[in-house]
Scaffold this motif. Sequence first.
Motif, short mmCIF file in Angstrom:
data_model
loop_
_atom_site.label_atom_id
_atom_site.label_comp_id
_atom_site.label_asym_id
_atom_site.label_seq_id
_atom_site.Cartn_x
_atom_site.Cartn_y
_atom_site.Cartn_z
N ASP A 161 -16.65 -84.52 66.62
CA ASP A 161 -17.45 -84.63 65.45
C ASP A 161 -16.29 -84.55 64.31
N LYS A 177 -14.34 -87.71 63.73
CA LYS A 177 -15.06 -88.71 62.89
C LYS A 177 -15.13 -88.24 61.28
N ALA A 191 -19.59 -77.27 65.80
CA ALA A 191 -19.18 -78.81 65.91
C ALA A 191 -17.96 -78.96 66.87
#
Length: 101
Positions: free
Chosen positions: A50, A53, A46
């Motif tokens: 990411d 978010k 990741a």
Amino acid sequence: MSDLQREVSELERTSATAARLFDIRLIIGGLFTVYGVIVTVAGFTASDADLKKAEDININLWTGLGMLVLGLFFLAWMKLRPVIPPTAEELAAAEEAPPAH
């Protein structure tokens, strides 16, 4: 051993193999394990965007690990408590018994 006994024992072995093959725990455990590995790998890779978010929680990693644990649980359950198909005698007795309402 007579031909009939040999045939019955062969059918019992085939029935046991089919019961293990189509055990739903194998299908569920296998799918959860495979998807768990895929999602866990996605969690390890990741990016910072990411994580931002998801409010700095690595959702893919935790979900993948959960799926992996669940899949391995189903596979272990299947291994520890295998399906035992009924024997020919049990099937014959069940056919002779009156139907329950």
